[in-house]
Design a protein around this motif. Structure first.
Motif, PDB file in Angstrom:
ATOM      1  N   SER A 106       0.732  -1.209  -0.116  1.00 25.22           N
ATOM      2  CA  SER A 106       0.002  -0.023  -0.004  1.00 25.22           C
ATOM      3  C   SER A 106       0.813   1.289   0.012  1.00 25.22           C
ATOM      4  CB  SER A 106      -0.999  -0.012   1.247  1.00 25.22           C
ATOM      5  OG  SER A 106      -0.211  -0.014   2.360  1.00 25.22           O
ATOM      6  N   LEU A 107       1.975   1.278   0.332  1.00 27.26           N
ATOM      7  CA  LEU A 107       2.901   2.544   0.313  1.00 27.26           C
ATOM      8  C   LEU A 107       3.446   2.756  -0.887  1.00 27.26           C
ATOM      9  CD1 LEU A 107       5.136   1.412   3.691  1.00 27.26           C
ATOM     10  CD2 LEU A 107       3.061   3.266   3.528  1.00 27.26           C
ATOM     11  N   THR A 108       4.009   2.000  -1.775  1.00 27.39           N
ATOM     12  CA  THR A 108       4.451   2.323  -2.930  1.00 27.39           C
ATOM     13  C   THR A 108       3.835   1.679  -4.211  1.00 27.39           C
ATOM     14  OG1 THR A 108       6.057   0.288  -3.074  1.00 27.39           O
ATOM     15  CG2 THR A 108       6.745   2.369  -1.885  1.00 27.39           C
ATOM     16  N   GLY A 109       3.011   0.813  -3.922  1.00 28.42           N
ATOM     17  CA  GLY A 109       2.480  -0.068  -4.929  1.00 28.42           C
ATOM     18  C   GLY A 109       3.209  -1.266  -5.463  1.00 28.42           C
ATOM     19  N   VAL A 110       4.198  -1.336  -4.804  1.00 29.22           N
ATOM     20  CA  VAL A 110       5.118  -2.640  -5.042  1.00 29.22           C
ATOM     21  C   VAL A 110       5.365  -3.305  -3.764  1.00 29.22           C
ATOM     22  CG1 VAL A 110       7.415  -3.485  -5.885  1.00 29.22           C
ATOM     23  CG2 VAL A 110       6.060  -2.020  -7.183  1.00 29.22           C
ATOM     24  N   GLN A 111       4.830  -4.535  -3.216  1.00 25.24           N
ATOM     25  CA  GLN A 111       5.192  -4.975  -2.081  1.00 25.24           C
ATOM     26  C   GLN A 111       6.847  -5.297  -1.863  1.00 25.24           C
ATOM     27  OE1 GLN A 111       4.056  -9.452  -1.044  1.00 25.24           O
ATOM     28  NE2 GLN A 111       2.865  -8.252   0.568  1.00 25.24           N
ATOM     29  N   GLY A 112       7.433  -4.979  -0.795  1.00 27.99           N
ATOM     30  CA  GLY A 112       8.752  -5.100  -0.440  1.00 27.99           C
ATOM     31  C   GLY A 112       9.618  -3.828  -0.998  1.00 27.99           C
ATOM     32  N   ARG A 113       9.057  -2.659  -1.443  1.00 26.69           N
ATOM     33  CA  ARG A 113       9.805  -1.798  -1.895  1.00 26.69           C
ATOM     34  C   ARG A 113       9.738  -0.840  -0.690  1.00 26.69           C
ATOM     35  NH1 ARG A 113       8.292   1.348  -7.476  1.00 26.69           N
ATOM     36  NH2 ARG A 113       9.459  -0.406  -8.072  1.00 26.69           N
ATOM     37  N   ASP A 114      10.970  -0.136  -0.234  1.00 26.65           N
ATOM     38  CA  ASP A 114      11.348   0.571   0.569  1.00 26.65           C
ATOM     39  C   ASP A 114      10.584   1.974   0.406  1.00 26.65           C
ATOM     40  OD1 ASP A 114      12.360   2.677   2.707  1.00 26.65           O
ATOM     41  OD2 ASP A 114      14.283   1.391   2.724  1.00 26.65           O
ATOM     42  N   PRO A 115       9.637   2.457   1.276  1.00 22.32           N
ATOM     43  CA  PRO A 115       9.099   3.949   1.013  1.00 22.32           C
ATOM     44  C   PRO A 115      10.023   4.870   1.332  1.00 22.32           C
ATOM     45  CG  PRO A 115       8.127   2.891   2.984  1.00 22.32           C
ATOM     46  CD  PRO A 115       9.263   1.817   2.525  1.00 22.32           C
ATOM     47  N   GLY A 116      11.112   4.849   1.841  1.00 23.92           N
ATOM     48  CA  GLY A 116      11.904   5.786   2.380  1.00 23.92           C
ATOM     49  C   GLY A 116      11.522   6.643   3.458  1.00 23.92           C
ATOM     50  N   TRP A 117      10.807   5.920   4.422  1.00 25.34           N
ATOM     51  CA  TRP A 117      10.429   6.477   5.747  1.00 25.34           C
ATOM     52  C   TRP A 117       9.759   5.447   6.495  1.00 25.34           C
ATOM     53  CZ3 TRP A 117       5.262   8.539   7.679  1.00 25.34           C
ATOM     54  CH2 TRP A 117       4.464   8.156   6.748  1.00 25.34           C
ATOM     55  N   ASP A 118       9.439   5.408   7.742  1.00 25.67           N
ATOM     56  CA  ASP A 118       8.936   4.699   8.716  1.00 25.67           C
ATOM     57  C   ASP A 118       7.633   5.164   9.280  1.00 25.67           C
ATOM     58  OD1 ASP A 118       8.565   2.972  10.834  1.00 25.67           O
ATOM     59  OD2 ASP A 118      10.574   2.785  11.519  1.00 25.67           O
ATOM     60  N   PRO A 119       6.509   4.628   8.618  1.00 20.62           N
ATOM     61  CA  PRO A 119       5.426   5.148   9.042  1.00 20.62           C
ATOM     62  C   PRO A 119       4.802   4.963  10.487  1.00 20.62           C
ATOM     63  CG  PRO A 119       4.838   4.115   6.790  1.00 20.62           C
ATOM     64  CD  PRO A 119       6.689   3.739   7.404  1.00 20.62           C
ATOM     65  N   LEU A 120       5.197   3.783  10.964  1.00 17.73           N
ATOM     66  CA  LEU A 120       4.789   3.339  12.385  1.00 17.73           C
ATOM     67  C   LEU A 120       5.697   4.402  13.304  1.00 17.73           C
ATOM     68  CD1 LEU A 120       3.420   1.781  14.262  1.00 17.73           C
ATOM     69  CD2 LEU A 120       4.899  -0.178  14.368  1.00 17.73           C
ATOM     70  N   ASP A 121       6.962   4.500  13.348  1.00 22.82           N
ATOM     71  CA  ASP A 121       7.733   5.345  13.905  1.00 22.82           C
ATOM     72  C   ASP A 121       7.142   6.593  14.098  1.00 22.82           C
ATOM     73  OD1 ASP A 121      10.363   5.927  15.595  1.00 22.82           O
ATOM     74  OD2 ASP A 121      10.340   7.474  13.960  1.00 22.82           O
ATOM     75  N   THR A 122       6.734   7.048  12.833  1.00 21.12           N
ATOM     76  CA  THR A 122       6.157   8.533  12.909  1.00 21.12           C
ATOM     77  C   THR A 122       4.778   8.479  13.594  1.00 21.12           C
ATOM     78  OG1 THR A 122       7.152   9.154  10.727  1.00 21.12           O
ATOM     79  CG2 THR A 122       5.045  10.178  11.160  1.00 21.12           C
ATOM     80  N   ALA A 123       4.122   7.410  13.496  1.00 18.97           N
ATOM     81  CA  ALA A 123       2.644   7.488  13.914  1.00 18.97           C
ATOM     82  C   ALA A 123       2.813   7.580  15.412  1.00 18.97           C
ATOM     83  CB  ALA A 123       1.871   6.298  13.520  1.00 18.97           C
ATOM     84  N   VAL A 124       3.662   6.720  15.985  1.00 14.92           N
ATOM     85  CA  VAL A 124       3.795   6.609  17.399  1.00 14.92           C
ATOM     86  C   VAL A 124       4.483   7.968  17.926  1.00 14.92           C
ATOM     87  CG1 VAL A 124       5.179   5.621  19.279  1.00 14.92           C
ATOM     88  CG2 VAL A 124       4.286   4.136  17.506  1.00 14.92           C
ATOM     89  N   ARG A 125       5.429   8.611  17.244  1.00 11.97           N
ATOM     90  CA  ARG A 125       5.834   9.968  17.804  1.00 11.97           C
ATOM     91  C   ARG A 125       4.810  10.980  17.831  1.00 11.97           C
ATOM     92  NH1 ARG A 125      11.439  10.090  18.278  1.00 11.97           N
ATOM     93  NH2 ARG A 125      12.506   8.127  17.671  1.00 11.97           N
ATOM     94  N   GLU A 126       4.229  11.083  16.600  1.00 13.73           N
ATOM     95  CA  GLU A 126       3.479  12.162  16.498  1.00 13.73           C
ATOM     96  C   GLU A 126       2.076  12.199  17.406  1.00 13.73           C
ATOM     97  OE1 GLU A 126       3.972  14.783  14.880  1.00 13.73           O
ATOM     98  OE2 GLU A 126       5.781  14.351  13.582  1.00 13.73           O
ATOM     99  N   ALA A 127       1.603  10.753  17.340  1.00 14.01           N
ATOM    100  CA  ALA A 127       0.318  10.612  18.283  1.00 14.01           C
ATOM    101  C   ALA A 127       0.704  11.017  19.503  1.00 14.01           C
ATOM    102  CB  ALA A 127       0.051   9.098  18.303  1.00 14.01           C
TER     103      ALA A 127
END
Length: 422
Positions: A106-127
């Motif tokens: 869901s991040l890049t359209g290709v499973q396994g492709r690095d999106p260039g950032w860490d969504p879970l880390d961002t979500a925890v910090r920003e929440a």
């Protein structure tokens, strides 16, 4: 936590439960009874499967994805909510750099492709910067929305171990009857719990898949190998799900003791026509019989910290009346110490084709008014983030006006901060 340490306690948890005999439910103790938080939980599901809520589409830049994600957190704060349930493992892939599974498609359209950032880390910090709790939402056994392992990323564990999978209903699932599968999915989920200071671990209603007419979930080989001593395959399947619950609870206690573990099941355990202990409903699905999830037992045995049944029906809906199910669940939770939150169908409010009660902006507010008469109810969770932002007919605004004060208490009792992340 290092990988060797994670492996050690996963192994220890398995060893502790290995003595459970076939035909018995797992006998290890449940969670240690973390005290119920004083503030009412006001929750929001943030779904990532098939771009349901986030990211809104394929092809967004990392910056745009991040901005959308933070926008959903800001919506939760604006609506005086205090907890977000963020779907981080929807299809046996990950929204963090997992050593077990590939990056989510869901991040890049290709499973396994690095999106260039860490969504879970961002979500925890920003929440946390906004005073919100962030619970990591996992789907243990769902692998893909198609049945073909060859379409998965080359290094995907389900592709390397096709014998772990079962195609069913046009989709692909891990087989819950295989001990090696249970050990793997627990380790994959636990990696996120070890890496990030999540406030909770959350499952929804997907265990064994929902029944598909005319199809059988083909676990005959696993049953032949591991089902000795059980009266039938249904009892064996329920035992498999019980073990996953107990083993995961033990893992969470060992990894992040402060994190809470909860499940949001389909709202009907059993109809009373099937079992006198069931609810006065006539639902077509019963979790005990069709998903092999004995959700009532998990509450009564205190294996989990909270239960959040999806009561996605209106007051007066004859087959499954919200006004009948709410007291049934309150009775199930009473005296257990397991918190009861109620899943609310915000997505139905004002939606085309929904029945007349869902066109009334006051329907959800009436749900909360009913719940106020049941002290066992510790809060509500709304599905889902897209509808919270749109609020088509003002149903959530009505809930906020009628039931939520000017500042949302955290489930731990502290008010939600409006301060931006630093």
């Amino acid at each position: 936590m290092g990988r060797l340490r994670r492996r050690a306690f996963v192994t220890a948890a398995l060893a502790a439960l290995a003595g459970t005999g076939a035909g018995d439910t797992a006998a290890a103790p449940g969670p240690p009874g973390r005290p119920r938080a004083p503030g009412a939980l006001r929750g929001l599901w943030l779904a990532t499967a098939a771009h349901r809520d986030w990211p809104s589409r394929t092809g967004l830049s990392a910056a745009d994805q991040r901005a959308e994600l933070i926008g959903h957190l800001d919506t939760a704060v604006r609506l005086r909510l205090n907890t977000v349930f963020f779907q981080v493992r929807a299809f046996a892939d990950a929204l963090w750099p997992s050593p077990y599974e590939p990056w989510a498609q869901s991040l890049t359209g290709v499973q396994g492709r690095d999106p260039g950032w860490d969504p879970l880390d961002t979500a925890v910090r920003e929440a946390h910067a906004r005073g919100l709790e962030l619970h990591a939402w996992f789907n243990p056994y769902r692998v893909a929305g198609h049945p073909d392992p060859e379409r998965l990323a080359a290094a995907h564990p389900a592709r390397r171990h096709p014998d772990w999978t079962v195609p069913y209903g046009g989709k692909l699932y891990y087989n819950p009857g295989l001990p090696q599968v249970r050990a793997f999915v627990r380790a994959a989920m636990l990696d996120a719990v070890a890496r990030y200071p999540v406030d909770g671990v959350h499952w929804d209603d997907y265990f064994y898949p929902y029944p598909v007419a005319g199809e059988d979930f083909d676990d005959a080989a696993a049953y032949a190998e591991h089902g000795a001593g059980f009266p039938d395959r249904a009892a064996w399947r329920r035992h498999n799900v019980d073990r996953l619950v107990l083993e995961t609870a033990a893992d969470i206690r060992a990894t992040r003791p402060g994190a809470r573990f909860g499940v949001s099941p389909f709202g009907v355990w059993r109809n009373d026509a099937t079992d006198p202990a069931g609810s006065a409903t006539r639902a077509g699905v019963q979790t005990y019989d069709d998903l092999y999830a004995d959700t009532r037992k998990w509450v009564r045995e205190r294996w989990i910290d909270y239960i959040c049944p999806q009561l996605y029906w209106n007051i007066g809906f004859a087959p499954a009346d919200y006004a009948r199910l709410l007291p049934w669940w309150a009775d199930a939770a009473r005296g257990t110490g397991v918190a009861l939150y109620v899943g609310e169908a915000l997505y139905k409010a004002g939606a085309p084709g929904q029945a007349a009660p869902w066109q009334d902006p006051a329907e959800l507010s009436r749900h909360l008014a009913l719940a106020a008469a049941h002290p066992e109810v510790g809060g509500h969770v709304f599905f889902a983030a897209t509808e919270a932002a749109e609020d088509r007919i003002g149903a959530l605004a009505r809930v906020v006006a009628d039931h939520y004060g000017p500042a949302a208490p955290r489930p731990g009792g502290r008010p939600v901060s409006r301060a931006p992340a630093g």
